[in-house]
Design a protein around this motif. Structure first.
Motif, mmCIF file in Angstrom:
data_model
loop_
_atom_site.group_PDB
_atom_site.id
_atom_site.type_symbol
_atom_site.label_atom_id
_atom_site.label_comp_id
_atom_site.label_asym_id
_atom_site.label_seq_id
_atom_site.Cartn_x
_atom_site.Cartn_y
_atom_site.Cartn_z
ATOM 1 N N PHE A 45 0.840 -1.196 0.000
ATOM 2 C CA PHE A 45 0.000 0.000 0.000
ATOM 3 C C PHE A 45 0.877 1.248 0.000
ATOM 4 O O PHE A 45 1.930 1.275 0.638
ATOM 5 C CB PHE A 45 -0.904 0.010 1.240
ATOM 6 C CG PHE A 45 -2.027 -0.968 1.153
ATOM 7 C CD1 PHE A 45 -3.305 -0.547 0.816
ATOM 8 C CD2 PHE A 45 -1.811 -2.313 1.392
ATOM 9 C CE1 PHE A 45 -4.350 -1.457 0.722
ATOM 10 C CE2 PHE A 45 -2.841 -3.230 1.293
ATOM 11 C CZ PHE A 45 -4.117 -2.797 0.954
ATOM 12 N N LEU A 46 0.410 2.267 -0.701
ATOM 13 C CA LEU A 46 1.080 3.567 -0.730
ATOM 14 C C LEU A 46 0.038 4.625 -0.396
ATOM 15 O O LEU A 46 -1.024 4.659 -1.028
ATOM 16 C CB LEU A 46 1.674 3.854 -2.107
ATOM 17 C CG LEU A 46 2.774 2.905 -2.580
ATOM 18 C CD1 LEU A 46 2.197 1.841 -3.481
ATOM 19 C CD2 LEU A 46 3.841 3.670 -3.302
ATOM 20 N N ALA A 47 0.332 5.451 0.589
ATOM 21 C CA ALA A 47 -0.567 6.535 0.988
ATOM 22 C C ALA A 47 0.102 7.857 0.650
ATOM 23 O O ALA A 47 1.266 8.084 1.011
ATOM 24 C CB ALA A 47 -0.876 6.457 2.474
ATOM 25 N N PHE A 48 -0.623 8.716 -0.048
ATOM 26 C CA PHE A 48 -0.125 10.027 -0.456
ATOM 27 C C PHE A 48 -1.041 11.092 0.132
ATOM 28 O O PHE A 48 -2.261 10.938 0.108
ATOM 29 C CB PHE A 48 -0.148 10.155 -1.985
ATOM 30 C CG PHE A 48 0.655 9.119 -2.694
ATOM 31 C CD1 PHE A 48 1.999 9.319 -2.963
ATOM 32 C CD2 PHE A 48 0.078 7.928 -3.110
ATOM 33 C CE1 PHE A 48 2.746 8.356 -3.625
ATOM 34 C CE2 PHE A 48 0.814 6.965 -3.778
ATOM 35 C CZ PHE A 48 2.155 7.179 -4.034
ATOM 36 N N THR A 49 -0.456 12.169 0.633
ATOM 37 C CA THR A 49 -1.265 13.284 1.120
ATOM 38 C C THR A 49 -0.531 14.591 0.858
ATOM 39 O O THR A 49 0.699 14.630 0.865
ATOM 40 C CB THR A 49 -1.597 13.149 2.618
ATOM 41 O OG1 THR A 49 -2.469 14.212 2.987
ATOM 42 C CG2 THR A 49 -0.363 13.183 3.489
ATOM 43 N N ASN A 50 -1.297 15.635 0.615
ATOM 44 C CA ASN A 50 -0.701 16.964 0.466
ATOM 45 C C ASN A 50 -1.254 17.911 1.523
ATOM 46 O O ASN A 50 -1.138 19.119 1.405
ATOM 47 C CB ASN A 50 -0.921 17.516 -0.933
ATOM 48 C CG ASN A 50 -2.385 17.783 -1.240
ATOM 49 O OD1 ASN A 50 -3.250 17.688 -0.387
ATOM 50 N ND2 ASN A 50 -2.666 18.100 -2.492
ATOM 51 N N GLY A 51 -1.875 17.364 2.529
ATOM 52 C CA GLY A 51 -2.479 18.160 3.583
ATOM 53 C C GLY A 51 -3.966 18.371 3.357
ATOM 54 O O GLY A 51 -4.772 18.227 4.264
ATOM 55 N N ALA A 52 -4.341 18.703 2.139
ATOM 56 C CA ALA A 52 -5.749 18.945 1.813
ATOM 57 C C ALA A 52 -6.428 17.702 1.254
ATOM 58 O O ALA A 52 -7.601 17.451 1.513
ATOM 59 C CB ALA A 52 -5.864 20.092 0.808
ATOM 60 N N GLU A 53 -5.688 16.939 0.494
ATOM 61 C CA GLU A 53 -6.242 15.741 -0.140
ATOM 62 C C GLU A 53 -5.314 14.568 0.108
ATOM 63 O O GLU A 53 -4.120 14.739 0.313
ATOM 64 C CB GLU A 53 -6.403 15.962 -1.648
ATOM 65 C CG GLU A 53 -7.368 17.073 -1.979
ATOM 66 C CD GLU A 53 -7.486 17.303 -3.471
ATOM 67 O OE1 GLU A 53 -6.789 16.621 -4.253
ATOM 68 O OE2 GLU A 53 -8.283 18.163 -3.860
ATOM 69 N N SER A 54 -5.882 13.376 0.075
ATOM 70 C CA SER A 54 -5.066 12.182 0.247
ATOM 71 C C SER A 54 -5.636 11.046 -0.576
ATOM 72 O O SER A 54 -6.776 11.085 -1.024
ATOM 73 C CB SER A 54 -4.974 11.790 1.718
ATOM 74 O OG SER A 54 -6.251 11.505 2.212
ATOM 75 N N CYS A 55 -4.795 10.044 -0.751
ATOM 76 C CA CYS A 55 -5.188 8.896 -1.557
ATOM 77 C C CYS A 55 -4.366 7.701 -1.093
ATOM 78 O O CYS A 55 -3.193 7.839 -0.745
ATOM 79 C CB CYS A 55 -4.934 9.263 -3.010
ATOM 80 S SG CYS A 55 -4.397 8.023 -4.125
ATOM 81 N N VAL A 56 -4.981 6.543 -1.064
ATOM 82 C CA VAL A 56 -4.282 5.300 -0.743
ATOM 83 C C VAL A 56 -4.491 4.358 -1.917
ATOM 84 O O VAL A 56 -5.623 4.153 -2.369
ATOM 85 C CB VAL A 56 -4.814 4.650 0.556
ATOM 86 C CG1 VAL A 56 -4.133 3.312 0.804
ATOM 87 C CG2 VAL A 56 -4.621 5.575 1.732
ATOM 88 N N VAL A 57 -3.395 3.820 -2.428
ATOM 89 C CA VAL A 57 -3.456 2.869 -3.533
ATOM 90 C C VAL A 57 -2.707 1.612 -3.127
ATOM 91 O O VAL A 57 -1.889 1.636 -2.199
ATOM 92 C CB VAL A 57 -2.862 3.457 -4.840
ATOM 93 C CG1 VAL A 57 -3.667 4.656 -5.312
ATOM 94 C CG2 VAL A 57 -1.411 3.836 -4.661
ATOM 95 N N SER A 58 -2.975 0.533 -3.822
ATOM 96 C CA SER A 58 -2.239 -0.697 -3.542
ATOM 97 C C SER A 58 -1.878 -1.378 -4.843
ATOM 98 O O SER A 58 -2.507 -1.158 -5.879
ATOM 99 C CB SER A 58 -3.052 -1.637 -2.653
ATOM 100 O OG SER A 58 -4.121 -2.216 -3.369
ATOM 101 N N ALA A 59 -0.830 -2.177 -4.761
ATOM 102 C CA ALA A 59 -0.371 -2.964 -5.903
ATOM 103 C C ALA A 59 -0.052 -4.364 -5.406
ATOM 104 O O ALA A 59 0.257 -4.561 -4.227
ATOM 105 C CB ALA A 59 0.876 -2.325 -6.512
#
Length: 114
Positions: free
Chosen positions: A63-77
């Motif tokens: 899993f990879l979680a990305f955030t910029n403070g306002a928005e976030s997203c979690v994806v998996s491979a």
């Protein structure tokens, strides 16, 4: 949403992932390749990007979680796909050999006053 990784030997410390959806480029994240290499086996990263494995349930995933403070997203491979990508990254530039492909000292000297 689809994601595609980009790695360049001349920038051996970094890995980029571009996200696309509906034919549109949604976002690009550039981060340390070590996050992905280490995230295959343990939780790594803090702040904007975190990576961790998950072996429970069906097929193992990363899993990879990305955030910029306002928005976030979690994806998996699939873990096997991440392992294959990591093998290619290390084949191109072995760990601890990055300095052979990128002169960090020279780069820093252009940024610092003399």
């Amino acid at each position: 949403m689809d994601g595609a990784f980009t790695y360049r030997r001349e920038r051996p410390y970094e890995l980029a992932v571009d996200f696309r959806g509906g034919g549109t480029h949604l976002a690009r994240w550039v981060f340390s390749r070590d996050l992905l290499l280490d995230g295959q086996t343990c939780v790594t990263g803090e702040g904007d990007i975190q990576v961790w494995p998950r072996w429970q349930g069906g097929e193992p995933r990363v899993f990879l979680a990305f955030t910029n403070g306002a928005e976030s997203c979690v994806v998996s491979a699939r873990a096997k796909d991440v392992r294959a990508l990591c093998r290619r990254l290390v084949a191109l530039v072995p760990r601890s050999e990055e300095r052979r492909y990128y002169d960090l000292d020279a780069e820093l000297s252009t940024l610092l006053p003399r």
